[in-house]
Design a protein around this motif. Structure first.
Motif, mmCIF file in Angstrom:
data_model
loop_
_atom_site.group_PDB
_atom_site.id
_atom_site.type_symbol
_atom_site.label_atom_id
_atom_site.label_comp_id
_atom_site.label_asym_id
_atom_site.label_seq_id
_atom_site.Cartn_x
_atom_site.Cartn_y
_atom_site.Cartn_z
ATOM 1 N N LEU A 140 0.866 -1.180 0.000
ATOM 2 C CA LEU A 140 0.000 0.000 0.000
ATOM 3 C C LEU A 140 0.901 1.228 0.000
ATOM 4 O O LEU A 140 1.751 1.390 0.881
ATOM 5 C CB LEU A 140 -0.902 0.014 1.234
ATOM 6 N N LEU A 141 0.734 2.088 -0.997
ATOM 7 C CA LEU A 141 1.519 3.322 -1.099
ATOM 8 C C LEU A 141 0.751 4.460 -0.429
ATOM 9 O O LEU A 141 -0.406 4.701 -0.754
ATOM 10 C CB LEU A 141 1.769 3.672 -2.563
ATOM 11 N N VAL A 142 1.394 5.142 0.509
ATOM 12 C CA VAL A 142 0.780 6.301 1.162
ATOM 13 C C VAL A 142 1.770 7.459 1.069
ATOM 14 O O VAL A 142 2.529 7.730 2.004
ATOM 15 C CB VAL A 142 0.412 6.018 2.631
ATOM 16 N N PHE A 143 1.793 8.105 -0.089
ATOM 17 C CA PHE A 143 2.652 9.262 -0.296
ATOM 18 C C PHE A 143 1.848 10.534 -0.104
ATOM 19 O O PHE A 143 0.633 10.500 0.069
ATOM 20 C CB PHE A 143 3.264 9.238 -1.706
ATOM 21 N N ASP A 144 2.516 11.680 -0.170
ATOM 22 C CA ASP A 144 1.816 12.961 -0.093
ATOM 23 C C ASP A 144 0.844 13.077 -1.270
ATOM 24 O O ASP A 144 1.063 12.489 -2.336
ATOM 25 C CB ASP A 144 2.805 14.119 -0.141
ATOM 26 N N SER A 145 -0.214 13.847 -1.085
ATOM 27 C CA SER A 145 -1.224 13.988 -2.139
ATOM 28 C C SER A 145 -0.963 15.161 -3.067
ATOM 29 O O SER A 145 -1.815 15.516 -3.878
ATOM 30 C CB SER A 145 -2.615 14.141 -1.502
ATOM 31 N N ASP A 146 0.236 15.774 -2.959
ATOM 32 C CA ASP A 146 0.569 16.859 -3.885
ATOM 33 C C ASP A 146 1.029 16.272 -5.221
ATOM 34 O O ASP A 146 1.069 15.046 -5.405
ATOM 35 C CB ASP A 146 1.638 17.766 -3.288
ATOM 36 N N GLU A 147 1.360 17.143 -6.162
ATOM 37 C CA GLU A 147 1.730 16.673 -7.507
ATOM 38 C C GLU A 147 2.927 15.734 -7.469
ATOM 39 O O GLU A 147 2.954 14.708 -8.159
ATOM 40 C CB GLU A 147 2.039 17.874 -8.406
ATOM 41 N N ALA A 148 3.921 16.065 -6.647
ATOM 42 C CA ALA A 148 5.110 15.212 -6.548
ATOM 43 C C ALA A 148 4.749 13.840 -5.987
ATOM 44 O O ALA A 148 5.269 12.810 -6.450
ATOM 45 C CB ALA A 148 6.166 15.880 -5.674
ATOM 46 N N GLY A 149 3.844 13.814 -4.999
ATOM 47 C CA GLY A 149 3.424 12.540 -4.422
ATOM 48 C C GLY A 149 2.648 11.679 -5.394
ATOM 49 O O GLY A 149 2.807 10.459 -5.432
ATOM 50 N N ILE A 150 1.792 12.323 -6.209
ATOM 51 C CA ILE A 150 1.038 11.593 -7.225
ATOM 52 C C ILE A 150 1.995 10.984 -8.242
ATOM 53 O O ILE A 150 1.857 9.815 -8.645
ATOM 54 C CB ILE A 150 0.029 12.525 -7.930
ATOM 55 N N LYS A 151 2.982 11.773 -8.688
ATOM 56 C CA LYS A 151 3.968 11.265 -9.645
ATOM 57 C C LYS A 151 4.749 10.096 -9.045
ATOM 58 O O LYS A 151 5.037 9.104 -9.730
ATOM 59 C CB LYS A 151 4.928 12.378 -10.053
ATOM 60 N N ALA A 152 5.100 10.218 -7.767
ATOM 61 C CA ALA A 152 5.827 9.139 -7.105
ATOM 62 C C ALA A 152 4.973 7.873 -7.040
ATOM 63 O O ALA A 152 5.486 6.758 -7.208
ATOM 64 C CB ALA A 152 6.239 9.577 -5.694
ATOM 65 N N SER A 153 3.673 8.038 -6.812
ATOM 66 C CA SER A 153 2.769 6.888 -6.793
ATOM 67 C C SER A 153 2.702 6.225 -8.163
ATOM 68 O O SER A 153 2.707 4.988 -8.280
ATOM 69 C CB SER A 153 1.365 7.317 -6.348
ATOM 70 N N GLU A 154 2.630 7.040 -9.223
ATOM 71 C CA GLU A 154 2.607 6.485 -10.589
ATOM 72 C C GLU A 154 3.847 5.644 -10.845
ATOM 73 O O GLU A 154 3.758 4.504 -11.317
ATOM 74 C CB GLU A 154 2.545 7.622 -11.617
ATOM 75 N N ARG A 155 5.022 6.217 -10.561
ATOM 76 C CA ARG A 155 6.275 5.502 -10.819
ATOM 77 C C ARG A 155 6.373 4.237 -9.978
ATOM 78 O O ARG A 155 6.796 3.183 -10.466
ATOM 79 C CB ARG A 155 7.476 6.408 -10.517
ATOM 80 N N SER A 156 5.965 4.334 -8.722
ATOM 81 C CA SER A 156 6.095 3.200 -7.819
ATOM 82 C C SER A 156 5.153 2.073 -8.207
ATOM 83 O O SER A 156 5.519 0.889 -8.131
ATOM 84 C CB SER A 156 5.832 3.638 -6.374
ATOM 85 N N LEU A 157 3.924 2.396 -8.613
ATOM 86 C CA LEU A 157 2.994 1.368 -9.068
ATOM 87 C C LEU A 157 3.573 0.605 -10.251
ATOM 88 O O LEU A 157 3.528 -0.630 -10.301
ATOM 89 C CB LEU A 157 1.657 1.999 -9.455
ATOM 90 N N SER A 158 4.119 1.338 -11.211
ATOM 91 C CA SER A 158 4.708 0.702 -12.388
ATOM 92 C C SER A 158 5.842 -0.231 -11.984
ATOM 93 O O SER A 158 5.904 -1.395 -12.420
ATOM 94 C CB SER A 158 5.210 1.771 -13.357
ATOM 95 N N LEU A 159 6.731 0.255 -11.135
ATOM 96 C CA LEU A 159 7.871 -0.551 -10.701
ATOM 97 C C LEU A 159 7.417 -1.795 -9.934
ATOM 98 O O LEU A 159 7.926 -2.909 -10.163
ATOM 99 C CB LEU A 159 8.784 0.313 -9.838
ATOM 100 N N LEU A 160 6.459 -1.624 -9.020
ATOM 101 C CA LEU A 160 6.026 -2.737 -8.175
ATOM 102 C C LEU A 160 5.333 -3.825 -8.987
ATOM 103 O O LEU A 160 5.590 -5.018 -8.781
ATOM 104 C CB LEU A 160 5.102 -2.219 -7.073
ATOM 105 N N TYR A 161 4.463 -3.450 -9.921
ATOM 106 C CA TYR A 161 3.787 -4.471 -10.728
ATOM 107 C C TYR A 161 4.782 -5.201 -11.625
ATOM 108 O O TYR A 161 4.689 -6.417 -11.811
ATOM 109 C CB TYR A 161 2.657 -3.844 -11.555
ATOM 110 N N GLU A 162 5.755 -4.484 -12.159
ATOM 111 C CA GLU A 162 6.768 -5.132 -12.981
ATOM 112 C C GLU A 162 7.619 -6.089 -12.148
ATOM 113 O O GLU A 162 8.087 -7.114 -12.650
ATOM 114 C CB GLU A 162 7.667 -4.082 -13.638
ATOM 115 N N ALA A 163 7.797 -5.772 -10.860
ATOM 116 C CA ALA A 163 8.601 -6.610 -9.970
ATOM 117 C C ALA A 163 7.812 -7.773 -9.384
ATOM 118 O O ALA A 163 8.363 -8.561 -8.607
ATOM 119 C CB ALA A 163 9.178 -5.756 -8.842
#
Length: 406
Positions: A140-163
């Motif tokens: 479960l990803l719980v990052f900040d809800s600002d633009e940087a946090g949303i971008k971090a969630s996007e990148r992390s989801l991609s990485l985690l599913y690929e892994a």
């Protein structure tokens, strides 16, 4: 103060610098974490291997967060803050919570959310994800809800599913992070937010932006999922929530999965060079052909973002000898340029023909991608009943096919 104490205990300056606790400056050796709150970073056995420091006063000189430099014991991209304390709770609950910073994790553990960890001030890496695999494959990803946090969630989801993980996202109210939310509302309110978690598909479909770009990002992530059952379930969910047929989505997935990795992920060094990197290598290695390349193709036509950035820099420096270009590239750009030049394998008598072949390949690939994007846009518009848009998109497709000779 720390430097004086450690010197008094008999430690040499060279050992203190090697450990990362001190650093050498123009004024001599000084504490690395001077005027900072210091957090110990431990390995999975609970042994301290590094430190992280946060400035005490907001607006103080230097970065807000600072980690120890990498040493024989510490590789920042491989460690997760709090993992030594969170492992048992991850096994018990069956999932890990990844937060953004030290304070988020410390507060979460104080409030009983003990399966929480955080990367060390950087984006989540594959090596950090691999650390979790012996414990759980759910995140479960719980990052900040600002633009940087949303971008971090996007990148992390991609990485985690690929892994090989299954991951979800919890978006806290704007302005809150786990630390502030828990302090204001408590553990029970935080856990109640778990009913609002978003899976991969719902998270991406809720993002602002062009629908076709969002769907294509989803398809790209799903194409990298190695588990056939998970990939099938995600494809079915995208179909149900977008109205696109499963057959069409599977065709798109098959197309991506058959595409060689060096075309999808041009940073790979174990695969043959992409046409774009080959062209960059030629540009750097054969200065007598630079004018031909500049006249034949623009940086905007380059799909690979890393290569495009280098070409943009090169094109902005007309007439500059190649030996003088290196100092004007940043470290990553120089790595990309050097890799392309060193990996180049070409017959010196066939350079011009290879340049033309590369440019034709780049443009054909770009055309195919645009046609697939238009097809996806048409299908989305058809599902929405937007007849005028469908007709306009079909006209664009016909024009592209005509111009491309297809």
């Amino acid at each position: 103060a720390l430097l004086r104490m450690l010197r008094a205990k008999g430690h040499s300056d060279s050992d203190l610098i090697a450990s990362g606790l001190c650093r050498e400056t123009e004024r001599g050796v000084t504490d690395t974490f001077r005027n900072r709150i210091v957090f110990p970073i431990c390995n999975v056995r609970g042994e301290v291997i590094a430190f992280g420091g946060r400035t005490i006063a907001d607006g103080a000189y230097g970065p807000k967060y600072l980690n120890s430099p990498e040493t024989m014991l510490f590789k920042k991209s491989s460690e997760l803050f709090g993992l030594n304390l969170a492992g048992a709770e991850m096994r018990r609950r069956g999932y890990a919570i990844i937060m953004e910073g030290y304070l988020d994790v410390i507060t979460a553990h104080q409030y009983g959310i003990r399966n929480s960890v955080a990367p060390l001030g950087t984006a989540l890496t594959r090596a950090q994800a691999e650390r979790l695999k012996p414990l759980t494959k759910k995140v479960l990803l719980v990052f900040d809800s600002d633009e940087a946090g949303i971008k971090a969630s996007e990148r992390s989801l991609s990485l985690l599913y690929e892994a090989g993980f299954v991951a979800k996202v919890l978006l806290l109210p704007p302005g809150d992070d786990p630390d502030t939310f828990l302090r204001k509302h408590g553990r029970d309110a935080f856990r109640r937010k778990f009913t609002e978690v978003l899976g991969l598909v719902d998270f991406f479909l809720g993002l602002p932006g062009e629908r076709v770009d969002i769907v294509r990002s989803l398809i790209l992530i799903i194409s990298k999922v190695t588990d056939g059952i998970v990939r099938s379930d995600l494809t079915r969910e995208v179909s149900e929530k977008t109205g696109l047929s499963e057959q069409f989505l599977r065709e798109e997935l098959n197309l991506l999965r058959k595409t060689p990795a060096h075309v999808r992920d041009a940073g790979s060094t174990s695969q043959p060079m992409s046409a774009e990197r080959f062209l960059l290598g030629v540009y750097l290695s054969y200065p007598e052909h630079v004018d031909l390349i500049r006249e034949s193709i623009s940086p905007a036509e380059i799909e690979d973002e890393e290569v495009r950035a280098v070409f943009e820099k090169l094109y902005s420096l007309p007439g500059l000898p190649l030996d003088d270009i290196s100092p004007r590239l940043d470290e990553h750009e120089l790595s990309v340029a050097t890799g392309a030049a060193v990996s180049l394998d070409i017959d010196g008598d066939e350079v011009e023909r290879n340049i033309k072949d590369c440019i034709r390949t780049i443009r054909e690939k770009r055309l195919r991608k645009r046609l697939r994007d238009l097809e996806l846009e048409i299908r989305i518009a058809e599902k929405r009943g937007e007849t005028d848009l469908v007709n306009n998109l079909q006209d664009q497709m016909n024009l592209l096919i005509k111009e491309g000779g297809g």
